[in-house]
Design an enzyme around this catalytic site. Structure first.
Site, PDB file in Angstrom:
ATOM      1  N   ASP A   6       0.874  -1.171   0.000  1.00  0.00           N
ATOM      2  CA  ASP A   6       0.000   0.000   0.000  1.00  0.00           C
ATOM      3  C   ASP A   6       0.912   1.223   0.000  1.00  0.00           C
ATOM      4  O   ASP A   6       1.467   1.594   1.032  1.00  0.00           O
ATOM      5  CB  ASP A   6      -0.894  -0.028   1.242  1.00  0.00           C
ATOM      6  N   GLY A   8       1.184   4.920  -0.125  1.00  0.00           N
ATOM      7  CA  GLY A   8       0.382   6.118   0.080  1.00  0.00           C
ATOM      8  C   GLY A   8       1.164   7.387  -0.157  1.00  0.00           C
ATOM      9  O   GLY A   8       2.244   7.391  -0.768  1.00  0.00           O
ATOM     10  N   THR A  10       2.534   9.303   2.138  1.00  0.00           N
ATOM     11  CA  THR A  10       3.608   9.511   3.103  1.00  0.00           C
ATOM     12  C   THR A  10       4.397   8.244   3.389  1.00  0.00           C
ATOM     13  O   THR A  10       5.612   8.287   3.580  1.00  0.00           O
ATOM     14  CB  THR A  10       3.039  10.044   4.436  1.00  0.00           C
ATOM     15  N   LYS A  13       3.189   0.851   3.176  1.00  0.00           N
ATOM     16  CA  LYS A  13       2.864  -0.214   4.123  1.00  0.00           C
ATOM     17  C   LYS A  13       2.908  -1.546   3.376  1.00  0.00           C
ATOM     18  O   LYS A  13       2.411  -1.649   2.258  1.00  0.00           O
ATOM     19  CB  LYS A  13       1.485   0.025   4.744  1.00  0.00           C
ATOM     20  N   GLY A  97      -9.362   6.393  -6.702  1.00  0.00           N
ATOM     21  CA  GLY A  97      -8.025   6.072  -6.229  1.00  0.00           C
ATOM     22  C   GLY A  97      -7.857   4.588  -5.966  1.00  0.00           C
ATOM     23  O   GLY A  97      -8.752   3.924  -5.418  1.00  0.00           O
ATOM     24  N   ALA A  98      -6.699   4.054  -6.353  1.00  0.00           N
ATOM     25  CA  ALA A  98      -6.452   2.625  -6.152  1.00  0.00           C
ATOM     26  C   ALA A  98      -6.533   2.242  -4.684  1.00  0.00           C
ATOM     27  O   ALA A  98      -7.004   1.148  -4.346  1.00  0.00           O
ATOM     28  CB  ALA A  98      -5.083   2.247  -6.716  1.00  0.00           C
ATOM     29  N   ASP A  99      -6.099   3.143  -3.798  1.00  0.00           N
ATOM     30  CA  ASP A  99      -6.167   2.846  -2.367  1.00  0.00           C
ATOM     31  C   ASP A  99      -7.603   2.806  -1.876  1.00  0.00           C
ATOM     32  O   ASP A  99      -7.968   1.942  -1.068  1.00  0.00           O
ATOM     33  CB  ASP A  99      -5.347   3.862  -1.567  1.00  0.00           C
ATOM     34  N   THR A 122      -2.736  11.145   5.442  1.00  0.00           N
ATOM     35  CA  THR A 122      -2.407  12.496   4.988  1.00  0.00           C
ATOM     36  C   THR A 122      -3.679  13.204   4.548  1.00  0.00           C
ATOM     37  O   THR A 122      -3.889  14.384   4.847  1.00  0.00           O
ATOM     38  CB  THR A 122      -1.407  12.432   3.826  1.00  0.00           C
ATOM     39  N   THR A 172      -5.498  28.942  22.674  1.00  0.00           N
ATOM     40  CA  THR A 172      -5.354  28.859  21.217  1.00  0.00           C
ATOM     41  C   THR A 172      -4.912  27.475  20.773  1.00  0.00           C
ATOM     42  O   THR A 172      -5.452  26.919  19.804  1.00  0.00           O
ATOM     43  CB  THR A 172      -4.354  29.917  20.724  1.00  0.00           C
TER      44      THR A 172
END
Length: 239
Positions: A6, A8, A10, A13, A97-99, A122, A172
């Site tokens: 997989d 991706g 970032t 896997k 998307g393939a994922d 991401t 904040t």
């Protein structure tokens, strides 16, 4: 033994599957992709490879060369209009998307009811899969960390800082963390309404932010590791 990848935005896997169950899984940052050579060297005999790549042709080419050096032919999936128990209702099925396609196949293999298939990496994707196995559509939004980074990058006084989730923030840092998390939760819960009326409907949640999101979701949720790999394993078994 099959090697499933997989790839991706970032991370890469990987998983080793023997047709019955997982014999190993791991991940490598794309910024350190050359380290995958060492992973391959330690995996032992592999019969075949199947992967989903959304990182682009350059990354795919680098991986192809690594695999070729191990006498493996790279095979990357393409979304289908129908297959593995899933009907793809995308306007142009091949442009999904393939994922996302592999995650839908994995979701169908693990759950035979309606599901909202969520990957929180991401980017966050939330895809509606009805009880008949029909993918009705879905949304894509910036992931949790990307939302926080965009505030730090594009505003003068909203830094990327540690905060905590609070229902009504008064600092904040807490306001940023809580706002980004609420945006993710709200999108997921609104999408879940599209399938929530079906018997046994559940949000199947995976990805790096899954552990952060899951405790706050106000819908039935099941955290599943590596839905894309689960889908690839299903494809290999059926093939």
């Amino acid at each position: 033994m099959d090697l499933l990848l997989d790839v991706g935005n970032t991370r890469l896997k990987w998983g080793l599957h023997d047709g019955v169950g997982w014999q190993g899984q791991g991940a490598v940052l794309l910024s350190a992709l050359d380290g995958f050579r060492d992973v391959l060297a330690g995996l032992g005999p592999i019969q075949g490879m199947l992967g989903a790549n959304v990182a682009g042709a350059t990354v795919g080419g680098r991986l192809g060369a690594m695999l070729e050096a191990c006498a493996l032919r790279s095979a990357w999936i393409q979304p289908l209009a129908e297959g593995y128990g899933v009907v793809n209702r995308y306007v142009e099925p091949a442009r999904l998307g393939a994922d996302r396609w592999a995650a839908l196949v994995g979701a169908r293999a693990l759950h035979d009811g309606g599901a909202l298939v969520v990957t929180s990496g991401t980017a966050t994707t939330a895809d509606v899969l009805d009880a008949a196995g029909v993918f009705q559509g879905g949304v894509i939004l910036p992931g949790l960390d990307l939302m926080r980074l965009s505030l730090a990058r594009d505003t003068a006084q909203l830094p990327y800082s540690d905060g905590r989730f609070v229902t009504a923030p008064r600092r904040t840092a807490d306001a940023i963390v809580s706002g980004c998390l609420q945006a993710q939760l709200g999108a997921i819960e609104r999408m879940f309404r599209l399938v929530g009326g079906e018997p046994g409907a559940v949000c199947l949640l995976n990805g790096g932010a899954a552990a952060t999101l899951a405790p706050h979701l106000e819908c039935p949720v099941r955290v599943v590791d590596n839905l894309v790999l689960e889908g690839l394993a299903r494809m290999r078994v059926v093939a």
